[in-house]
Scaffold this active site. Sequence first.
Site, PDB file in Angstrom:
ATOM      1  CG  ASN A 141       1.340   3.215  -0.092  1.00  0.00           C
ATOM      2  OD1 ASN A 141       0.210   2.745  -0.141  1.00  0.00           O
ATOM      3  ND2 ASN A 141       2.435   2.456  -0.193  1.00  0.00           N
ATOM      4  CB  ALA A 142      -2.929   7.228  -0.806  1.00  0.00           C
TER       5      ALA A 142
END
Length: 423
Positions: free
Chosen positions: A220-221
């Site tokens: 994920n970011a």
Amino acid sequence: MNDSSTGKSDNMPLRVVIGVGGGIAAFKAAHLVRYFTEKGHHVNVIPTSTALRFVGAATFEALSGNPVSTDVFDNVDEVQHVRLGQEADLIVIAPATADLMARLAQGRADDLLTASCLVATCPVVLAPAMHTEMWQHPATRDNVALLRSRGTVVLEPAHGRLTGKDTGPGRLPEPDHIGQLAEAVVADRDMYRQSLTARKVVISAGGTHEALDPVRYLGNASSGRQGFALADVAVQRGAQVTLIAGVTEDLPVPSGANVIRVASARDMQQAVTAAARDADVVIMAAAVADYRPANVAAAKLKKGGGDDLSSLALTENPDILAGLVEARRAGELASEMKIVGFAAETGDASHSPLDHGKAKLLRKGCDLLMCNEVGNGKVFGQRDSQGWLLHPAGDDVVVTDVPHSSKLRVAATMWDEIESLDE
């Protein structure tokens, strides 16, 4: 120095005085000057006479755009030793040597820098740099305690390489890191009060990578910035911090924190569980993957090479936050330990991010939960944040708005709430 803030907002230009002590780390002060000038602040540099033996006045004048003085008898007609301190919104001294801190603790005013500090009513931030033995000497510890009791912010030094072959606590933190910590004090000069002394804190940060094959992963970011900011504030408040860092951006390590690097959710679970055994507070700020590939290929999966990449079987990862709560209920962790969670949420057709956050708090059973709305450039990877702090109240949830501000300021707000849980 009084206890009031300057009233300056996060984005307003500041009048910053940068003091430079006479240590080998004085060269880093040049980078600190650039940090503040590039953010649009007005900077005056006041080195000690010894500092100028390490870095010449011309360097500081070129970077700040202002003349450099060291002596109270320079520009006497302008009463410079009073004017600079009175007009400053922030004074940052880096490096702050053992000798300079001793003179400040004694209230000396025998050069332009100490005189400016003595008349200052703005926040004064010291970034110490010296050999480990000097930092740990009882005289220095007493001076640090005295300065802090008067409202001066004395940052914890970094651990690392010193002059020669020596390593240990006493290294000057990186200039950008000092700048970020110092700026946050302008709006909240009490944010680094020594309120977590001797408390053991575990914080997770960043995302996790769940391997699909030797070169691909699910992730994920998350940048890890909020978890690192929570660790920064905890260290500066005196806590013993263990930071379990997943996949993060290249962030400065909080001074003095014990950092354990992990990659996957199961690695993070193992590290957090071990560190939490004697912790007073555990904060799960990491964005842990909910699922991982059910099967990890031994070789790179190839398109058109016989591998079916059209679907992916997943298996659920352990719920670290819920596991901590259950372990506390079972008596495996201290009953008084505080457990704090995070909820990174998006809205849907029937529920808002806050609705989802409330449901998560009641489901997980933690003591406090920070809920953020994410997506579309919000929170993940950003330097600022906002959201809601959620407290359980029986079957209901108490909501406290956390306004948009830097992640350091958000971290301080969260620590204020966590500390209030003991009241």
